[in-house]
Design a protein around this motif. Structure first.
Motif, short mmCIF file in Angstrom:
data_model
loop_
_atom_site.label_atom_id
_atom_site.label_comp_id
_atom_site.label_asym_id
_atom_site.label_seq_id
_atom_site.Cartn_x
_atom_site.Cartn_y
_atom_site.Cartn_z
N PHE A 365 0.82 -1.20 0.00
CA PHE A 365 0.00 0.00 0.00
C PHE A 365 0.86 1.25 0.00
CE2 PHE A 365 -2.70 3.24 2.10
CZ PHE A 365 -3.74 3.24 1.17
N ILE A 366 1.91 1.25 0.79
CA ILE A 366 2.83 2.38 0.83
C ILE A 366 3.89 2.17 -0.24
CG2 ILE A 366 4.50 3.64 2.24
CD1 ILE A 366 2.98 2.75 4.70
N GLY A 367 4.20 3.24 -0.97
CA GLY A 367 5.21 3.12 -2.02
C GLY A 367 5.55 4.46 -2.63
N ASN A 368 6.22 4.42 -3.77
CA ASN A 368 6.70 5.66 -4.39
C ASN A 368 5.60 6.44 -5.09
OD1 ASN A 368 6.30 4.05 -6.62
ND2 ASN A 368 8.34 4.35 -7.49
N LEU A 370 3.49 7.88 -3.37
CA LEU A 370 3.35 8.98 -2.43
C LEU A 370 4.47 10.00 -2.65
CD1 LEU A 370 2.55 7.12 0.92
CD2 LEU A 370 1.05 8.72 -0.26
N PRO A 371 4.17 11.30 -2.64
CA PRO A 371 5.25 12.30 -2.68
C PRO A 371 6.21 12.07 -1.53
CG PRO A 371 3.10 13.34 -2.99
CD PRO A 371 2.83 11.92 -2.59
N GLU A 372 7.49 12.31 -1.77
CA GLU A 372 8.52 11.98 -0.78
C GLU A 372 8.29 12.69 0.56
OE1 GLU A 372 12.44 12.54 -2.31
OE2 GLU A 372 12.06 11.33 -4.11
N THR A 373 7.94 13.96 0.51
CA THR A 373 7.73 14.71 1.76
C THR A 373 6.55 14.15 2.53
OG1 THR A 373 8.67 16.70 0.76
CG2 THR A 373 7.36 16.99 2.76
N MET A 374 5.45 13.83 1.82
CA MET A 374 4.28 13.27 2.48
C MET A 374 4.62 11.91 3.09
SD MET A 374 0.47 12.45 0.94
CE MET A 374 -0.04 14.17 1.00
N LEU A 375 5.41 11.12 2.39
CA LEU A 375 5.82 9.81 2.91
C LEU A 375 6.64 9.97 4.18
CD1 LEU A 375 6.22 6.74 2.77
CD2 LEU A 375 8.16 7.16 1.23
N GLU A 376 7.54 10.96 4.19
CA GLU A 376 8.37 11.15 5.39
C GLU A 376 7.53 11.57 6.59
OE1 GLU A 376 12.58 13.28 6.68
OE2 GLU A 376 11.99 13.14 4.58
N PHE A 377 6.51 12.42 6.36
CA PHE A 377 5.57 12.77 7.43
C PHE A 377 4.88 11.51 7.95
CE2 PHE A 377 5.77 17.26 6.09
CZ PHE A 377 5.73 17.88 7.34
N LEU A 378 4.47 10.63 7.05
CA LEU A 378 3.81 9.38 7.45
C LEU A 378 4.73 8.53 8.31
CD1 LEU A 378 1.58 7.21 7.34
CD2 LEU A 378 2.55 6.47 5.15
N LEU A 379 5.99 8.40 7.91
CA LEU A 379 6.94 7.58 8.66
C LEU A 379 7.17 8.15 10.06
CD1 LEU A 379 9.58 6.78 5.89
CD2 LEU A 379 7.70 5.34 6.69
N TYR A 380 7.27 9.46 10.15
CA TYR A 380 7.42 10.08 11.47
C TYR A 380 6.18 9.85 12.33
CZ TYR A 380 11.88 12.56 11.05
OH TYR A 380 13.23 12.87 10.97
N ASP A 381 5.00 9.81 11.70
CA ASP A 381 3.77 9.57 12.45
C ASP A 381 3.72 8.14 12.95
OD1 ASP A 381 1.53 10.90 13.47
OD2 ASP A 381 0.21 10.02 11.97
#
Length: 449
Positions: A365-368, A370-381
């Motif tokens: 479900f998670i992959g490229n 997603l925009p890189e910045t949005m993905l990084e926010f998700l990982l921090y969450d």
């Protein structure tokens, strides 16, 4: 004059603050009419000042000029009388102007009141416009008991995603319904708004359509986890398929989670075996902790029909499955299996407090995309909600080969996870080979500080 003064006072008290253009225009006309009279008065006053003021010593009035002086005094008295009469006229005109203003204002308020009464009547008949309902849903409301120390305010606001305000027409359409009636079959439309980032949507005052012939869930855990629920338990209006048989046969088509409704197919074998590469097994993952009992609850992001949660439930681990109903009743299907669905988009802040979950999982479900910045926010969450020592199990994260070490490995390290397992491999289907598409499967741990 006493009655008029009383009426003026009553109107002024009721209508204070109003200002009307015609009143100013009337006063302006009056000023033009008085200009010649004012000029005469000013001229006479200047003459008197020159004659009787500090410059009077320059003039020597012989006795035979006494008659002229008396004439000037008489003219002055006449001028004073005219000035008094003008002041009286001006006061009377001002009084009439105020009375006219008050009358016009009273008529306007009466007209406004009638319009409001008419609108109120329409609202009571259930004809409230969608704009009014939207405004009510988004309004702030005073707390019944005043200031609350818990929220630091005496009012409360209805939450809505800021992006929703970009889609005013769609919001109005979403909030168009009969109050207390049945909601429109607009789940697909609502989900479109959510997918755009309009999340959360405002609450509504209508009833969702209920399925006819609803069957109570089976209480047998093992039977419920792997049994297809009755068609009568789902409202099929929003979806292309109108039965579970149709959903199962969809496995031959392309699309999101195309084969995950077939619980006796590939779903039955998921997470049982660990191949030491991209496919991780549940028991081996749980065994990476000193005691598997330390993992008791978690979240599956984009969990399809809830099979991961079902496997974990067999091991006494409670998993909440986040999903979107992408042309299929995923949330209802998960719930029918005795599992917990939650309807969230990938951009939504995870609705858990920090340092609370033992495990977070996501597969394909998670992959490229997603925009890189949005993905990084998700990982921090994800990092935020995991407790120290908690596990982030990421399966089949898809990307291009050049992004594995160039983009995503540094990103995961930057967030701060410890890598317990990390495997990257090329997709072996035709598209994967042609486009140099790769998968990443990883087991990441939040450090214990």
């Amino acid at each position: 004059m006493g009655i008029e003064a009383q009426e003026e006072a009553e109107y002024s008290k009721k209508l204070q603050g109003y200002d009307y253009q015609h009143g100013h225009s009337y006063s302006h006309t009056l000023k033009h009419k008085l200009n010649p009279l004012v000029l005469v008065i000013v001229t006479n006053l200047v003459t008197i000042y020159i004659v009787t003021g500090p410059f009077s010593s320059l003039y020597h009035h012989p006795p035979h000029h006494n008659n002229n002086f008396n004439s000037i005094l008489q003219e002055l008295n006449t001028t004073k009388s005219q000035l008094a009469a003008s002041h009286s006229l001006l006061s009377e005109l001002h009084h009439r102007l105020n009375s006219t203003n008050l009358l016009v204002q009273a008529l306007l308020i009466d007209l406004t009141t009638r319009q409001q009464d008419k609108q109120y009547s329409r609202n009571n008949d259930g004809e409230r416009s969608s704009n009014e309902e939207l405004n009510l849903a988004l309004a702030s409301y005073k707390l019944p008991f005043g200031y609350s120390q818990w929220i630091g305010s005496d009012e409360i606001h209805s939450p809505i995603g800021a992006v929703c305000l970009r889609f005013q027409d769609e919001l109005n359409q979403y909030m168009s319904y009969d109050i207390g009636g049945e909601c429109l079959a607009d789940e697909v439309f609502a989900q479109m708004l959510v997918s755009k980032g309009c999340e959360p949507l405002p609450k509504r005052r209508c009833h969702p359509k209920s399925p006819k012939g609803f069957v109570e869930p089976n209480q047998d855990l093992q039977d419920t986890l792997w049994k297809i629920p009755p068609d009568s338990n789902i409202v099929w209006d929003p979806y292309t398929c109108k039965s579970h048989k149709c959903l199962i046969e969809r496995k031959n088509n392309k699309g999101y989670c195309k084969d995950c409704f077939d619980l006796q197919g590939r779903e039955k074998g998921r997470w049982i075996f660990d191949d030491g590469g991209l496919d991780f097994g549940i028991d081996r993952v749980l065994g990476t902790k000193r005691s598997s009992s330390t993992i008791s609850m978690g979240l599956d992001i984009g969990g399809g029909t809830g099979t991961f949660a079902a496997r974990m439930k067999e091991r006494n681990v409670t998993i909440i499955t986040s999903t979107l109903d992408l042309d299929g009743p995923f949330s209802h299907f998960i719930a029918s299996r005795g599992l917990i669905p939650i309807h969230l988009s990938i951009s939504h802040r995870l609705p858990f407090f920090e340092n609370t979950l033992d495990i977070v999982h996501s597969m394909e479900f998670i992959g490229n995309w997603l925009p890189e910045t949005m993905l990084e926010f998700l990982l921090y969450d994800v990092y935020r909600v995991l407790r120290p020592g908690g596990i982030f199990w990421l399966e089949h994260f898809f990307c291009f080969g050049s992004q594995v070490n160039g983009t995503y490995l540094p990103m995961f390290d930057r967030v701060g996870f410890n890598r317990l397992r990390w495997h990257a491999g090329r997709k072996i289907d035709h598209d994967g080979i042609q486009k140099n598409e790769w998968y990443i499967s990883a087991l990441l741990e939040k450090p214990v500080i």
